[in-house]
Design a protein around this motif. Structure first.
Motif, PDB file in Angstrom:
ATOM      1  N   GLN A  57      37.984  54.597-108.880  1.00 49.02           N
ATOM      2  CA  GLN A  57      39.322  54.652-110.137  1.00 49.02           C
ATOM      3  C   GLN A  57      39.365  55.793-110.629  1.00 49.02           C
ATOM      4  N   LYS A  58      38.770  54.902-111.459  1.00 50.08           N
ATOM      5  CA  LYS A  58      38.430  55.654-112.861  1.00 50.08           C
ATOM      6  C   LYS A  58      37.623  56.908-112.400  1.00 50.08           C
ATOM      7  N   LYS A  59      36.723  57.147-111.766  1.00 51.25           N
ATOM      8  CA  LYS A  59      36.036  58.679-111.346  1.00 51.25           C
ATOM      9  C   LYS A  59      37.070  59.400-110.995  1.00 51.25           C
ATOM     10  N   LYS A  60      38.419  59.348-110.318  1.00 52.41           N
ATOM     11  CA  LYS A  60      39.822  59.685-110.000  1.00 52.41           C
ATOM     12  C   LYS A  60      39.804  59.846-111.107  1.00 52.41           C
ATOM     13  N   ASP A  61      40.455  59.235-111.805  1.00 46.18           N
ATOM     14  CA  ASP A  61      40.622  59.602-113.199  1.00 46.18           C
ATOM     15  C   ASP A  61      40.645  60.435-114.126  1.00 46.18           C
ATOM     16  N   LEU A  62      38.776  60.367-114.546  1.00 50.00           N
ATOM     17  CA  LEU A  62      38.288  60.910-115.154  1.00 50.00           C
ATOM     18  C   LEU A  62      37.998  62.914-114.931  1.00 50.00           C
ATOM     19  N   SER A  63      37.820  62.584-113.427  1.00 50.44           N
ATOM     20  CA  SER A  63      37.289  64.033-113.001  1.00 50.44           C
ATOM     21  C   SER A  63      38.402  65.629-113.238  1.00 50.44           C
ATOM     22  N   PRO A  64      39.827  64.736-113.156  1.00 53.79           N
ATOM     23  CA  PRO A  64      40.226  66.140-113.716  1.00 53.79           C
ATOM     24  C   PRO A  64      39.886  66.107-115.532  1.00 53.79           C
ATOM     25  N   ILE A  65      40.167  64.968-115.852  1.00 53.85           N
ATOM     26  CA  ILE A  65      39.717  65.161-117.467  1.00 53.85           C
ATOM     27  C   ILE A  65      38.735  66.325-117.705  1.00 53.85           C
ATOM     28  N   ILE A  66      37.562  66.356-116.592  1.00 54.23           N
ATOM     29  CA  ILE A  66      36.284  66.622-116.908  1.00 54.23           C
ATOM     30  C   ILE A  66      36.877  68.345-116.257  1.00 54.23           C
ATOM     31  N   SER A  67      36.924  68.441-115.282  1.00 52.88           N
ATOM     32  CA  SER A  67      37.456  69.725-114.748  1.00 52.88           C
ATOM     33  C   SER A  67      37.956  70.480-115.417  1.00 52.88           C
ATOM     34  N   GLU A  68      39.160  70.089-116.694  1.00 56.22           N
ATOM     35  CA  GLU A  68      39.654  70.473-117.621  1.00 56.22           C
ATOM     36  C   GLU A  68      38.857  70.578-118.896  1.00 56.22           C
ATOM     37  N   PHE A  69      37.876  70.130-119.222  1.00 53.46           N
ATOM     38  CA  PHE A  69      36.061  70.404-120.070  1.00 53.46           C
ATOM     39  C   PHE A  69      36.050  71.762-119.700  1.00 53.46           C
TER      40      PHE A  69
END
Lengths: 821, 121
Positions: A57-69
């Motif tokens: 779940q954490k990874k799922k949450d993080l992936s769009p943020i990382i993509s944004e960066f």
């Protein structure tokens, strides 16, 4: 009464008397244990799956943020930028939790394997910006080998080249996994890593490790391999072996003597690798050494040596190889020796085993039937004279011998045996004459035909004309004749065909036709040659390039050149017709060589460079009075020797002074010293403030005022000493709101750092603080009232993150261990 | 121009990254993480281009190509993502009718260019 006892009432084994309650107790105990076991299993399984779910779940949450960066572009819209800033703040908050940091590291590591190019670079940058590499550094300090290895792997994978210094220390770690990981990291992180590794490693380099390192080197961009021959003398035999392999891989054939010497090495692998290098590079001088070590080597080495000799050996080595063939008992070595001999001198050894000595070359009957044969022979036209320029005598003899042999072979064995036994010469003669009946009749006259037998002793093969006649074998039933048939279709064109292969005898002396030389041709050739020569020599078509001597114009004030002399300097000028002219000429006359008009002006004259003589106007002298002169001289001294400390004095002079020239000079000096002051201030800032740059700095550089204000609202909560410099810069921002906000934040941040330092009172005051004191002094110097700053409200934010001590770590580890079991 | 792109891969992180990149370019992106979902999706919707990993649970990339070309009889472009050293599978995919392939690790921008190229053909 008769009683029959069917069993012995006294049993040999008696059941133990166990109390029923005990049995029940034991049953309950085991059931309880079983339940406990299942409960444990259930509990840990659930815990693990819950953790996995949480991680996913954490990874799922993080992936769009990382993509944004990763895909953030500076040209993005305002909303995107605002969103980006918000995400930065969010992620900073998010990373305060260790678990989250670990997850983010995992995500970035996973992604770094799958992506390349600019995205990968952004990924590495983000990893460093979020300080995740510091966690990896912390892992290096762990006492658990798997944690250390993970740390090294993480730093290697994320290309943290700064960690090189920490990792190389572990090249000689006692724990194999750490050591191997460190070796790969050393080679990966820096180009010079391979040199350091080969210099310093003391342990074995496994084959697998060698392959992995080689793969790393092969994938390195812009890698310039060092000269690996320098490690051929290493004390570590694995380094020598690996170096040999690298030498072979990178084709570094400049270590001939060292490699040849290594053939004598005790280690078989090194020996073999050295021989392979010799073979690869074709070191001819190694043959003697190879021969020298041959007899004391193992079978594998012997085969390798022979394989090398097949490449570099010469005919002088054949006796040695023959010796091996005769003396060597090992079948493989012997075979290899034979193959080497054959590769050095092909066809010197012919196959001898199981070869049939007398082979009857019988042509099967069905190839040419007798009818076909007749028809073919009938079609051969008469008077066909075929010339053979080759040695006809030899041809004739060969043919006769062959035919004779074949005929005799084909005679029925029984008849021949009988004839021989009975000395029946007549039969034998007849048999031979019969067998030769089909032969073309050879005669010294075209009209006279004689038999072979009669003509044979008289024939002068050079004077023979062969007439092809219709020849019908008289006794073909018992003799199988094999001969080639000339296709008779050729009549007129026969002379133009190449009939050299035919056994021809002719009376005409074949004369070599004198080479017809056409004098015209000769002339033509001569002409061509002369033309060619002319073309080579004639370089008129080339553009004439020559240096034009240019006179460097020196400043007029320092002109010492005699103009008359300049006029005497010879110059060469060229006039090259314009390209248009050339093209038109080329179009008009195809065969003519382009004529470039070059006019060399040999006359000594100046054409292009002319010096304009100018009249120099000398300014009139301005005389100052004594006071003015003294003042100016003082100011000059101040200019040369003074520094920022002279500002108050200069300001004082400026107020008092009324003379325009002196005032101007004072203002100049003041400007100069103010500049110096600002530079010094910046230098102090750069020196004292930590060299680490804030990740927000770039953001501020590219955002608008509103975004800056938003960011400043949050900055104190997420900032540390790295943001000090940024805030100091923002104090000088163009926008007033930003300036005010930045001042406030700076104050808060300082207070925050103070609080942190108080908490860690055992630690000495950091350099950053010392700088702040200096900075205050600088502010006072520049008339910025420190009281304004000191009066600001201070928000205390506790950001103390204390590192766990060893005992705490031990306690946490033991509790974790207990939880697991 | 907005196009429907189907991304099929079991690596959700990578897919999320690609989805973000493609959405940024204005495409409509759907992602599925296994072969079963691919089948279900394709039975209902026909995308403009399919980007699929060669190794997926239940239903591999090669099977997907076979399914699209031989069962659905569709000619939509299919781009295969494969890991390095998986050339044999890639060849099989090409034989069955895949249009292009990209090997991991790859740049998302490169994938975007390949997709654009296929869409403009």
């Amino acid at each position: 009464m008769l009683s029959i006892n069917t069993h012995n009432p006294r049993a040999l084994i008696t059941a133990p008397k166990i109390h029923t309650d005990l049995l029940w107790d034991l049953s309950f105990l085991f059931v309880g244990l079983a339940l406990l076991y299942f409960l444990f299993i259930f509990y840990f399984r659930n815990k693990l799956s819950a953790k996995t779910k949480k991680v996913t779940q954490k990874k799922k949450d993080l992936s769009p943020i990382i993509s944004e960066f990763l895909f953030f572009e500076e040209e993005s819209s305002k909303d995107e930028k605002t969103n980006y800033i918000q995400l930065k703040i969010e992620i900073r908050q998010f990373l305060k939790d260790t678990f989250n940091r670990r997850i983010l590291s995992e995500v970035l590591l996973d992604l770094s394997i799958d992506v390349s190019g600019s995205t990968q670079k952004s990924l590495f940058k983000l990893y460093k910006e979020l300080d995740l590499h510091k966690d990896a550094y912390a892992k290096l300090e762990s006492w658990r080998w798997e944690i250390v290895s993970k740390g090294i792997l993480e730093l290697t994978q994320m290309q943290v080249s700064e960690s090189y210094g920490f990792i190389i220390k572990r090249i000689n770690d006692k724990r194999g996994t750490i050591r191997k990981q460190a070796e790969i990291a050393t080679v990966t992180l820096k180009h010079e890593g391979i040199s350091y590794f080969l210099d310093s490693t003391r342990y074995k380099i496994s084959e697998w490790q060698q392959l992995k390192i080689l793969e790393v080197l092969r994938n390195k961009k812009d890698f310039n391999p060092p000269k690996f021959k320098q490690w051929l003398t290493s004390n570590n035999k694995y380094v020598v072996l690996f170096s040999l392999r690298l030498i072979k891989h990178y084709n570094q054939n400049d270590a001939e003597l060292s490699i040849i010497e290594l053939v004598k090495h005790k280690n078989t692998q090194i020996k073999q690798e050295a021989i392979l290098c010799i073979k690869e590079f074709g070191f001819m001088s190694a043959t003697d050494t190879l021969k020298l070590i041959f007899w004391n080597s193992s079978t594998d080495i012997k085969i390798t040596i022979l394989s090398a000799l097949s490449e570099i050996g010469k005919e002088e080595d054949l006796p040695f190889l023959n010796q091996i063939e005769n003396k060597e008992r090992n079948f493989y070595v012997k075979s290899k020796a034979l193959s080497t001999i054959n590769s050095i001198a092909p066809e010197t050894i012919m196959p001898t085993q199981e070869i049939e000595k007398n082979i009857a070359h019988n042509t099967p009957d069905d190839i040419i039937t007798s009818e076909e044969q007749d028809s073919l022979i009938e079609e051969i036209p008469e008077n066909v004279v075929i010339k053979d320029a080759e040695n006809p005598k030899e041809h004739m003899e060969n043919i006769e011998d062959e035919i004779l042999n074949d005929s005799i072979h084909e005679l029925r064995q029984e008849e021949l045996a009988l004839a021989v036994n009975s000395n029946d010469e007549e039969f034998l003669n007849r048999a031979i004459s019969d067998s030769l009946d089909f032969l073309p009749i050879v005669t010294d006259d075209e009209n006279k035909m004689v038999t072979n037998q009669d003509s044979k002793p008289k024939v002068n093969p050079e004077d023979i004309i062969v007439n092809f006649q219709k020849v019908v074998p008289t006794k073909s039933t018992n003799i199988q004749v094999e001969y080639s048939i000339v296709t008779p279709n050729i009549t007129n064109e026969i002379s133009s065909l190449n009939l050299d292969f035919l056994p021809i005898v002719t009376t005409k002396v074949i004369e070599e036709k004198p080479v017809e030389i056409n004098p015209l041709n000769l002339e033509v050739i001569g002409e061509e040659i002369s033309i060619e020569k002319k073309e080579v020599l004639n370089v008129d078509f080339l553009p004439v390039i020559y240096d034009v001597i240019k006179e460097d114009k020196e400043p007029l004030s320092t002109v010492d050149i005699d103009i008359l002399n300049i006029k005497n300097i010879p110059t060469i000028s060229e006039e090259i017709s314009s390209s248009k002219e050339l093209i038109s000429k080329e179009e008009n006359s195809e065969d003519t060589i382009l004529d470039i008009n070059i006019e060399l002006n040999n006359e000594n004259k100046i054409t292009t460079n002319t010096i304009v003589e100018e009249e120099f106007s000398i300014p009139k002298a301005i005389f100052s009075d004594k006071r003015e002169l003294e003042m100016l001289s003082l100011l000059e001294d101040l200019n040369e020797l003074g520094d920022v400390r002279e500002i108050p004095l200069l300001e004082e002079y400026l107020v008092k002074e009324k003379d325009g020239i002196i005032r101007d000079r004072i203002i100049e000096l003041l400007e100069k010293f103010y500049k110096e002051l600002s530079t010094t201030k910046k230098e102090i800032k750069m020196d004292d403030v930590t060299t680490e740059t804030s990740i927000l700095e770039e953001l501020f550089a590219n955002t608008d005022t509103e975004s800056k204000l938003i960011l400043l609202n949050e900055i104190v909560a997420v900032s540390d000493k790295k943001e000090l410099k940024l805030l100091m810069d923002l104090v000088d921002d163009e926008d007033e709101r930003v300036r005010e906000k930045a001042k406030k934040c700076l104050k808060q941040l300082k207070a925050q750092i103070e609080a942190k330092n108080k908490a860690n009172s055992l630690e000495p005051i950091p350099l950053e603080y010392a700088f702040l004191e200096d900075y205050k002094a600088e502010l006072q110097k520049n008339n910025i009232n420190p009281s304004k700053i000191s009066n600001l409200d201070i928000e205390e934010v506790s950001t103390i993150t204390k590192e766990p001590s060893f005992l705490e770590q031990f306690y946490s580890f033991s509790s974790k261990l207990f939880d697991k079991f | 121009m907005k196009k429907k792109i189907l991304l099929a891969d079991d690596d959700e992180l990578l897919i999320s990254l690609l989805q973000f990149r493609l959405k940024k370019e204005g495409h409509e992106v759907t992602f599925v993480s296994n072969g079963k979902q691919v089948k279900e999706y394709l039975n209902n919707t026909i995308p403009d281009v399919i980007v699929s990993d060669i190794m997926m649970p239940y239903f591999s990339g090669i099977e997907l190509v076979d399914f699209v070309r031989n069962e659905l009889k569709l000619t939509i472009p299919i781009i295969i993502i494969s890991s390095a050293g998986n050339e044999e599978n890639v060849l099989s995919a090409f034989e069955l009718g895949a249009n292009d392939f990209i090997s991991k690790p790859f740049s998302p921008t490169e994938l975007l260019l390949r997709i654009t190229k296929e869409l403009t053909k």
